[in-house]
Design an enzyme around this catalytic site. Structure first.
Site, short mmCIF file in Angstrom:
data_model
loop_
_atom_site.label_atom_id
_atom_site.label_comp_id
_atom_site.label_asym_id
_atom_site.label_seq_id
_atom_site.Cartn_x
_atom_site.Cartn_y
_atom_site.Cartn_z
CB SER A 156 -0.87 0.04 1.26
OG SER A 156 -1.56 -1.16 1.42
CG HIS A 178 -2.62 -0.84 -3.85
ND1 HIS A 178 -3.23 0.36 -3.61
CD2 HIS A 178 -2.59 -1.50 -2.66
CE1 HIS A 178 -3.53 0.44 -2.32
NE2 HIS A 178 -3.15 -0.67 -1.73
CD GLU A 184 -3.89 3.05 -6.41
OE1 GLU A 184 -3.87 4.26 -6.52
OE2 GLU A 184 -3.55 2.46 -5.36
CG ASN A 206 -3.64 3.78 0.50
OD1 ASN A 206 -4.81 3.84 0.85
ND2 ASN A 206 -2.98 2.64 0.48
#
Ligand SMILES: NC(=O)c1ccc[n+]([C@@H]2O[C@H](COP(=O)([O-])OP(=O)(O)OC[C@H]3O[C@@H](n4cnc5c(N)ncnc54)[C@H](O)[C@@H]3O)[C@@H](O)[C@H]2O)c1
Length: 282
Positions: free
Chosen positions: A119, A140, A152, A190
């Site tokens: 992450s 991701h 991602e 994130n």
């Protein structure tokens, strides 16, 4: 290169979901865990997810058997030697991930593409510890993996355009929607989400609102499907804490600093849904 066999290293919250969607998409999947207990627990999660689907009439019993039949569990990393694409999904710790990739690099064929589900750690840093930095990407996924559409796909400066496009095509073959991102800590989602979640904890600490009111406010005021404190319990407070520390270390910006309450809750073992208690009791 055609991808036939996928390796998944780590079968926790995310790894079990990733292994499941790969098997559902028709790939043969080899799943590695640290010991038999963790492996049984991880594969058990996939089995019960599919069993719930059968109970609800959404999954045919023979489909469940077919998907489970494509999953092979192991505690031996060498069993991933024949994999064409390997996804690392172990704890969010650079040292643990580095060890996994060095062992994989020695075990797997030179054609295999490696991906990390990290992450917040650097794809470039992990890639550079292998001899295949050109065939190394970030992939991701989002929790819960079987339901969340987004992946991602992250390119480092070392990733070759061919390997990157293969990773994008692989994510698409899983029925996911890929977005392309550069190797900046936190990628796209994130980078925007973590400061928001940490601010929700700070708002609670400051007494701006109660747990329920903060969540209700963001659900009804912004149209979010769940409030930030509920989402934190889903993600895991320990995982969020690791991510916040890594992002703070990278950007040195107070918006990424873990609030005191988050640290205390992690120390107290209140990790969210997975431990039975976080901001809510389960
Ligand atoms: N939790 C989330 O919502 C989320 C979302 C996207 C990405 N991620 C990332 O996914 C990764 C895993 O997170 P998680 O939430 O699944 O954690 P988790 O703690 O649920 O699972 C990690 C698993 O890895 C296993 N493991 C540790 N070392 C291993 C090794 N050497 N070989 C094989 N297995 C090993 C552990 O036994 C554990 O089962 C982290 O990098 C995290 O940042 C998490």
């Amino acid at each position: 290169m055609a991808i036939k066999t996928v390796g998944v290293v780590g079968c926790g919250l995310m790894g079990s979901g990733i292994a499941q969607v790969c098997a559902e998409a028709g790939y043969d999947v080899v799943v590695r865990e640290v010991d038999e207990g963790a492996l049984k627990k991880g594969l058990g999660k996939i089995e019960s997810f599919l069993a719930r689907g059968v109970e609800k009439g959404k999954v045919k019993p023979e489909r469940k058997d077919e998907v489970m039949g494509r999953l092979k569990g192991t505690t031996n990393l060498a069993d991933l030697a024949k994999c064409d694409f390997v996804i690392e999904v172990v704890v969010e710790n650079i040292e643990a991930k580095r060890q996994v990739f060095q062992a994989l690099d020695a075990a797997c064929g030179p054609h295999a593409i490696f991906a990390s589900n990290t992450s917040s750690l650097s794809i470039t840093e992990m890639a550079a510890t292998t001899k295949r930095a050109d065939r190394f990407v970030g992939l991701h996924f989002f929790n819960p993996v079987p339901l969340m559409k987004l992946v991602e796909v992250v390119r480092s400066p070392l990733t070759s355009p061919e390997a990157f496009e293969q990773a994008v095509a692989f994510a698409t073959s899983l029925g996911k929607t890929p977005v392309r991102a550069g190797d900046k800590t936190g990628f796209i989602v994130n980078r925007l989400l973590v400061p928001y979640l940490l601010d929700a904890i700070r708002a609670l600490e400051e007494g701006v609102g109660s747990t329920a009111d903060i969540d209700e406010g963001m659900k009804l005021g912004c149209g979010h499907p769940m409030g930030p404190l509920t989402l934190l319990d889903f993600v895991g407070l320990d995982t969020t804490y690791y991510i916040a520390n890594i992002m703070f270390d990278e950007f040195k910006d107070p918006m990424f600093a873990a609030p005191t309450l988050l640290k205390r809750m992690v120390l107290a073992g209140k990790l969210g849904r997975k431990s039975g208690e976080g901001f809510y009791k389960y």
